[in-house]
Design a protein around this motif. Structure first.
Motif, PDB file in Angstrom:
ATOM      1  N   GLY A   1      -8.182  32.135  11.602  1.00 46.78           N
ATOM      2  CA  GLY A   1      -8.917  31.339  10.711  1.00 46.78           C
ATOM      3  C   GLY A   1      -8.092  30.884   9.529  1.00 46.78           C
ATOM      4  N   ILE A   2      -8.722  30.131   8.713  1.00 53.27           N
ATOM      5  CA  ILE A   2      -8.104  29.587   7.503  1.00 53.27           C
ATOM      6  C   ILE A   2      -8.867  30.114   6.293  1.00 53.27           C
ATOM      7  CG2 ILE A   2      -7.593  27.483   6.206  1.00 53.27           C
ATOM      8  CD1 ILE A   2      -7.498  26.002   8.875  1.00 53.27           C
ATOM      9  N   THR A   3      -8.127  30.560   5.288  1.00 53.69           N
ATOM     10  CA  THR A   3      -8.735  31.017   4.044  1.00 53.69           C
ATOM     11  C   THR A   3      -8.241  30.127   2.920  1.00 53.69           C
ATOM     12  OG1 THR A   3      -8.728  33.290   4.852  1.00 53.69           O
ATOM     13  CG2 THR A   3      -9.054  32.981   2.505  1.00 53.69           C
ATOM     14  N   ASN A   4      -9.157  29.566   2.158  1.00 52.64           N
ATOM     15  CA  ASN A   4      -8.825  28.710   1.014  1.00 52.64           C
ATOM     16  C   ASN A   4      -9.330  29.357  -0.260  1.00 52.64           C
ATOM     17  OD1 ASN A   4      -7.624  26.369   2.304  1.00 52.64           O
ATOM     18  ND2 ASN A   4      -9.645  26.030   3.181  1.00 52.64           N
ATOM     19  N   VAL A   5      -8.502  29.250  -1.319  1.00 50.91           N
ATOM     20  CA  VAL A   5      -8.885  29.753  -2.637  1.00 50.91           C
ATOM     21  C   VAL A   5      -8.634  28.639  -3.631  1.00 50.91           C
ATOM     22  CG1 VAL A   5      -8.302  31.386  -4.463  1.00 50.91           C
ATOM     23  CG2 VAL A   5      -8.415  32.161  -2.113  1.00 50.91           C
ATOM     24  N   LYS A   6      -9.575  28.455  -4.542  1.00 47.92           N
ATOM     25  CA  LYS A   6      -9.454  27.436  -5.579  1.00 47.92           C
ATOM     26  C   LYS A   6      -9.606  28.123  -6.932  1.00 47.92           C
ATOM     27  CE  LYS A   6     -12.829  24.409  -6.107  1.00 47.92           C
ATOM     28  NZ  LYS A   6     -13.697  23.225  -5.985  1.00 47.92           N
ATOM     29  N   ILE A   7      -8.636  27.892  -7.809  1.00 50.67           N
ATOM     30  CA  ILE A   7      -8.686  28.426  -9.176  1.00 50.67           C
ATOM     31  C   ILE A   7      -8.835  27.240 -10.123  1.00 50.67           C
ATOM     32  CG2 ILE A   7      -7.419  29.620 -10.994  1.00 50.67           C
ATOM     33  CD1 ILE A   7      -5.929  31.156  -8.823  1.00 50.67           C
ATOM     34  N   CYS A   8      -9.859  27.284 -10.957  1.00 53.67           N
ATOM     35  CA  CYS A   8     -10.063  26.248 -11.976  1.00 53.67           C
ATOM     36  C   CYS A   8      -9.752  26.874 -13.331  1.00 53.67           C
ATOM     37  CB  CYS A   8     -11.497  25.738 -11.949  1.00 53.67           C
ATOM     38  SG  CYS A   8     -11.924  24.940 -10.393  1.00 53.67           S
ATOM     39  N   TYR A   9      -8.778  26.272 -14.045  1.00 56.11           N
ATOM     40  CA  TYR A   9      -8.353  26.825 -15.325  1.00 56.11           C
ATOM     41  C   TYR A   9      -7.932  25.679 -16.246  1.00 56.11           C
ATOM     42  CZ  TYR A   9      -5.786  29.687 -18.680  1.00 56.11           C
ATOM     43  OH  TYR A   9      -5.332  30.297 -19.829  1.00 56.11           O
ATOM     44  N   GLN A  10      -8.505  25.628 -17.414  1.00 56.24           N
ATOM     45  CA  GLN A  10      -8.198  24.624 -18.432  1.00 56.24           C
ATOM     46  C   GLN A  10      -8.264  23.207 -17.873  1.00 56.24           C
ATOM     47  OE1 GLN A  10      -4.450  25.608 -20.261  1.00 56.24           O
ATOM     48  NE2 GLN A  10      -5.313  27.323 -21.400  1.00 56.24           N
ATOM     49  N   GLY A  11      -9.280  22.942 -17.083  1.00 58.92           N
ATOM     50  CA  GLY A  11      -9.484  21.596 -16.551  1.00 58.92           C
ATOM     51  C   GLY A  11      -8.605  21.238 -15.372  1.00 58.92           C
ATOM     52  N   HIS A  12      -7.840  22.183 -14.876  1.00 63.43           N
ATOM     53  CA  HIS A  12      -6.964  21.938 -13.734  1.00 63.43           C
ATOM     54  C   HIS A  12      -7.430  22.796 -12.564  1.00 63.43           C
ATOM     55  CE1 HIS A  12      -4.110  19.756 -16.234  1.00 63.43           C
ATOM     56  NE2 HIS A  12      -4.251  20.731 -17.135  1.00 63.43           N
ATOM     57  N   THR A  13      -7.234  22.289 -11.363  1.00 62.91           N
ATOM     58  CA  THR A  13      -7.612  23.019 -10.157  1.00 62.91           C
ATOM     59  C   THR A  13      -6.355  23.314  -9.350  1.00 62.91           C
ATOM     60  OG1 THR A  13      -9.714  21.848 -10.119  1.00 62.91           O
ATOM     61  CG2 THR A  13      -9.072  22.971  -8.107  1.00 62.91           C
ATOM     62  N   PHE A  14      -6.222  24.572  -8.964  1.00 61.28           N
ATOM     63  CA  PHE A  14      -5.068  25.017  -8.190  1.00 61.28           C
ATOM     64  C   PHE A  14      -5.571  25.599  -6.870  1.00 61.28           C
ATOM     65  CE2 PHE A  14      -4.305  25.519 -12.714  1.00 61.28           C
ATOM     66  CZ  PHE A  14      -3.227  24.670 -12.884  1.00 61.28           C
ATOM     67  N   HIS A  15      -4.903  25.219  -5.781  1.00 61.81           N
ATOM     68  CA  HIS A  15      -5.349  25.617  -4.451  1.00 61.81           C
ATOM     69  C   HIS A  15      -4.322  26.521  -3.787  1.00 61.81           C
ATOM     70  CE1 HIS A  15      -8.595  22.639  -4.424  1.00 61.81           C
ATOM     71  NE2 HIS A  15      -7.731  21.832  -5.038  1.00 61.81           N
ATOM     72  N   GLY A  16      -4.840  27.425  -2.968  1.00 58.11           N
ATOM     73  CA  GLY A  16      -3.994  28.261  -2.135  1.00 58.11           C
ATOM     74  C   GLY A  16      -4.660  28.397  -0.778  1.00 58.11           C
ATOM     75  N   ALA A  17      -3.863  28.429   0.284  1.00 61.16           N
ATOM     76  CA  ALA A  17      -4.417  28.541   1.632  1.00 61.16           C
ATOM     77  C   ALA A  17      -3.571  29.507   2.449  1.00 61.16           C
ATOM     78  CB  ALA A  17      -4.459  27.178   2.314  1.00 61.16           C
ATOM     79  N   ALA A  18      -4.248  30.206   3.342  1.00 61.05           N
ATOM     80  CA  ALA A  18      -3.574  31.093   4.287  1.00 61.05           C
ATOM     81  C   ALA A  18      -4.121  30.785   5.671  1.00 61.05           C
ATOM     82  CB  ALA A  18      -3.824  32.561   3.925  1.00 61.05           C
ATOM     83  N   VAL A  19      -3.218  30.613   6.622  1.00 63.93           N
ATOM     84  CA  VAL A  19      -3.603  30.283   7.992  1.00 63.93           C
ATOM     85  C   VAL A  19      -3.165  31.423   8.892  1.00 63.93           C
ATOM     86  CG1 VAL A  19      -3.339  28.626   9.867  1.00 63.93           C
ATOM     87  CG2 VAL A  19      -3.316  27.831   7.511  1.00 63.93           C
ATOM     88  N   LEU A  20      -4.098  31.911   9.687  1.00 61.76           N
ATOM     89  CA  LEU A  20      -3.815  32.998  10.625  1.00 61.76           C
ATOM     90  C   LEU A  20      -3.149  32.424  11.863  1.00 61.76           C
ATOM     91  CD1 LEU A  20      -4.244  36.009  11.334  1.00 61.76           C
ATOM     92  CD2 LEU A  20      -6.404  35.347  12.358  1.00 61.76           C
ATOM     93  N   SER A  21      -1.989  32.964  12.219  1.00 65.60           N
ATOM     94  CA  SER A  21      -1.300  32.472  13.410  1.00 65.60           C
ATOM     95  C   SER A  21      -1.962  33.042  14.661  1.00 65.60           C
ATOM     96  CB  SER A  21       0.180  32.849  13.374  1.00 65.60           C
ATOM     97  OG  SER A  21       0.330  34.238  13.516  1.00 65.60           O
ATOM     98  N   LYS A  22      -1.757  32.368  15.779  1.00 60.09           N
ATOM     99  CA  LYS A  22      -2.389  32.772  17.043  1.00 60.09           C
ATOM    100  C   LYS A  22      -1.964  34.184  17.459  1.00 60.09           C
ATOM    101  CE  LYS A  22      -4.603  28.984  18.005  1.00 60.09           C
ATOM    102  NZ  LYS A  22      -6.028  28.928  17.939  1.00 60.09           N
ATOM    103  N   GLY A  23      -0.715  34.536  17.202  1.00 60.88           N
ATOM    104  CA  GLY A  23      -0.214  35.857  17.595  1.00 60.88           C
ATOM    105  C   GLY A  23      -0.794  37.006  16.792  1.00 60.88           C
ATOM    106  N   ASP A  24      -1.398  36.698  15.641  1.00 62.33           N
ATOM    107  CA  ASP A  24      -1.922  37.748  14.763  1.00 62.33           C
ATOM    108  C   ASP A  24      -3.435  37.896  14.844  1.00 62.33           C
ATOM    109  OD1 ASP A  24       0.635  38.221  13.927  1.00 62.33           O
ATOM    110  OD2 ASP A  24       0.479  36.980  12.143  1.00 62.33           O
ATOM    111  N   GLU A  25      -4.081  37.137  15.720  1.00 66.34           N
ATOM    112  CA  GLU A  25      -5.534  37.243  15.839  1.00 66.34           C
ATOM    113  C   GLU A  25      -5.922  38.645  16.286  1.00 66.34           C
ATOM    114  OE1 GLU A  25      -6.951  34.134  18.357  1.00 66.34           O
ATOM    115  OE2 GLU A  25      -6.595  32.584  16.860  1.00 66.34           O
TER     116      GLU A  25
END
Length: 167
Positions: A1-25
């Motif tokens: 699966g895919i995990t997304n995180v969004k941080i909103c700080y001082q009017g700015h939005t920062f994104h982070g994502a993690a993608v699970l590879s097929k071998g690690d399911e």
């Protein structure tokens, strides 16, 4: 699966994502993806604020050097109270602190991912060993059924039939 995180700080939005590879399911939990995505969002935020502070310092320092280069004035004549210089150095110290935090966050993410990789390899080895032991147990069971141990057990009794290994 895919995990997304969004941080909103001082009017700015920062994104982070993690993608699970097929071998690690089947190995990772949602928390692992969340931690990786959160760390990536933090890195994005730290990079943004580090560049901002570095640029502030560079602009102020360039202005200060130009003013000093215009005449034979000393820094004391240009900035008698030293307020501009203190402000400029404050930007430099903030930029240095943000750079240090950024490097630390990147290092922690790298170590976290390496630790997770080691954990997965350990689980894979454990599962492989368990599969091999199960096959060995079945072979051993088949060998002893009619052998020496088989003479002492009544394999057709209700008790011993519950003890049979199943595949």
């Amino acid at each position: 699966g895919i995990t997304n995180v969004k941080i909103c700080y001082q009017g700015h939005t920062f994104h982070g994502a993690a993608v699970l590879s097929k071998g690690d399911e089947g190995f990772y939990s949602k928390k692992v993806g969340y931690n990786i995505a959160l760390s990536k969002a933090r890195i994005e935020a730290l990079e943004y604020f580090y560049k901002q502070e570095r640029d502030k310092f560079n602009v102020r320092n360039q202005f200060y050097q130009e003013v000093l280069g215009l005449g034979i004035k000393t820094p004391a004549e240009v900035d008698p109270l030293g307020a501009f210089n203190r402000n400029m150095m404050r930007c430099k110290y903030r930029a240095d602190a943000l750079k240090e935090a950024l490097d630390k966050e990147k290092n922690m993410l790298h170590k976290y991912i390496l630790g997770q990789d080691k954990a997965i390899e350990s689980v894979k080895r454990f599962r492989q060993k368990a599969d091999n032991n199960e096959r060995t147990s079945l072979i051993y069971y088949n060998n002893i059924r009619g052998g020496f141990i088989g003479k002492y057990f009544n394999w057709s009794s209700p008790y011993h039939s519950r003890c049979h290994l199943t595949q």
